[in-house]
Design a protein around this motif. Structure first.
Motif, PDB file in Angstrom:
ATOM      1  N   UNK A   1      -3.702   5.105   1.621  1.00  0.00           N
ATOM      2  CA  UNK A   1      -2.599   4.338   1.044  1.00  0.00           C
ATOM      3  C   UNK A   1      -2.907   3.839  -0.360  1.00  0.00           C
ATOM      4  N   UNK A   2      -3.830   4.500  -1.041  1.00  0.00           N
ATOM      5  CA  UNK A   2      -4.254   4.034  -2.364  1.00  0.00           C
ATOM      6  C   UNK A   2      -3.317   4.464  -3.490  1.00  0.00           C
ATOM      7  N   UNK A   3      -2.443   5.423  -3.237  1.00  0.00           N
ATOM      8  CA  UNK A   3      -1.544   5.885  -4.291  1.00  0.00           C
ATOM      9  C   UNK A   3      -0.486   4.830  -4.603  1.00  0.00           C
ATOM     10  N   UNK A   4       0.022   4.832  -5.838  1.00  0.00           N
ATOM     11  CA  UNK A   4       1.079   3.877  -6.199  1.00  0.00           C
ATOM     12  C   UNK A   4       2.251   3.955  -5.227  1.00  0.00           C
TER      13      UNK A   4
ATOM     14  N   UNK B   1       1.563  -2.508  -0.853  1.00  0.00           N
ATOM     15  CA  UNK B   1       2.384  -3.584  -1.428  1.00  0.00           C
ATOM     16  C   UNK B   1       1.693  -4.312  -2.568  1.00  0.00           C
ATOM     17  N   UNK B   2       0.516  -3.833  -3.011  1.00  0.00           N
ATOM     18  CA  UNK B   2      -0.210  -4.420  -4.140  1.00  0.00           C
ATOM     19  C   UNK B   2      -0.640  -5.859  -3.878  1.00  0.00           C
ATOM     20  N   UNK B   3      -0.889  -6.177  -2.617  1.00  0.00           N
ATOM     21  CA  UNK B   3      -1.495  -7.465  -2.319  1.00  0.00           C
ATOM     22  C   UNK B   3      -0.576  -8.606  -1.969  1.00  0.00           C
ATOM     23  N   UNK B   4       0.671  -8.326  -1.607  1.00  0.00           N
ATOM     24  CA  UNK B   4       1.575  -9.424  -1.258  1.00  0.00           C
ATOM     25  C   UNK B   4       1.694  -9.631   0.252  1.00  0.00           C
ATOM     26  N   UNK B   5       1.023  -8.802   1.038  1.00  0.00           N
ATOM     27  CA  UNK B   5       0.955  -9.029   2.469  1.00  0.00           C
ATOM     28  C   UNK B   5       2.065  -8.440   3.305  1.00  0.00           C
ATOM     29  N   UNK B   6       2.812  -7.485   2.774  1.00  0.00           N
ATOM     30  CA  UNK B   6       3.940  -6.930   3.535  1.00  0.00           C
ATOM     31  C   UNK B   6       3.654  -5.579   4.180  1.00  0.00           C
TER      32      UNK B   6
END
Length: 204
Positions: free
Chosen positions: A114-117, A121-126
């Motif tokens: 899940x590392x691709x853009x 969620x870039x760290x927002x917890x969703x």
């Protein structure tokens, strides 16, 4: 699938198909202990090693220094090295940060597939794609957040979301042992009955 054993006051072990691996490092307990990992093989040989790579060695014990307080991390990758041993990476970082930021800043794989853009969620917890397993050192972390309790309600209690996990305070010291990508790990952790299992919800 092999098993990794946690021994005493805890550190990371290592594992291979035909070996028992021991690693010694400085702990908060003045009497340093060993972590051992063992694959369920019929013939096991004992070896000693420092780490999987010179760049990932733990801090040297008993050497005075003027460095600011920091937390030591032992990150265990889910994929074994070509020779069948675990891929253990040692890092050090100041406390008071999110575990996600520490891992990404230290070049430690966090998201796996899940590392691709747009895959996380870039760290927002969703999205719950930054799951890690806390093997040891839970006392340096905040309790599970409400987001974690919801997203991880079907997961083991020692699994956390790195984006929701705060590591201590700026003056914190100690050791945290973290299993990366626990859903894809090639081994299981074997914790003896006389070793307390960290329960992230125990202080909630």
């Amino acid at each position: 699938m092999g098993s990794v054993q946690l021994n005493g006051s805890g550190l990371v072990a290592s594992l291979s198909q035909n070996h028992i691996f021991s690693h010694k490092t400085k702990l908060s307990n003045p009497e340093s202990s060993f972590l051992r990992s063992k694959h369920n093989a019929s013939r096991a040989k004992t070896i000693r090693a420092i780490s999987t790579a010179p760049a990932s060695q733990p801090p040297v014990a008993d050497e005075p220094n003027d460095e600011p307080p920091a937390v030591d991390f032992a990150f265990v990758h889910s994929v074994l090295l070509p020779d069948g041993t675990p891929d253990v990476h040692w890092r050090r970082a100041c406390g008071g940060q999110k575990l996600r930021d520490i891992m990404l800043d230290s070049n430690i794989e966090l998201y796996g597939p899940y590392s691709k853009p747009l895959s996380n969620c870039a760290g927002v917890g969703t999205c719950a794609t930054c799951m890690v397993e806390i093997v040891n050192g839970k006392e340096l972390l905040n309790p599970r957040t409400d987001i974690e309790k919801e997203k991880l309600k079907r997961k083991p209690k020692n699994w956390r979301l790195a984006c929701q996990t705060n590591v201590g305070y700026p003056d914190s010291t100690g050791l945290v042992v973290i299993q990366q990508l626990p859903e894809w790990k090639a081994h299981e952790w074997n914790i003896p009955k006389n070793v307390a299992i960290d329960d992230p919800d125990s202080s909630a």
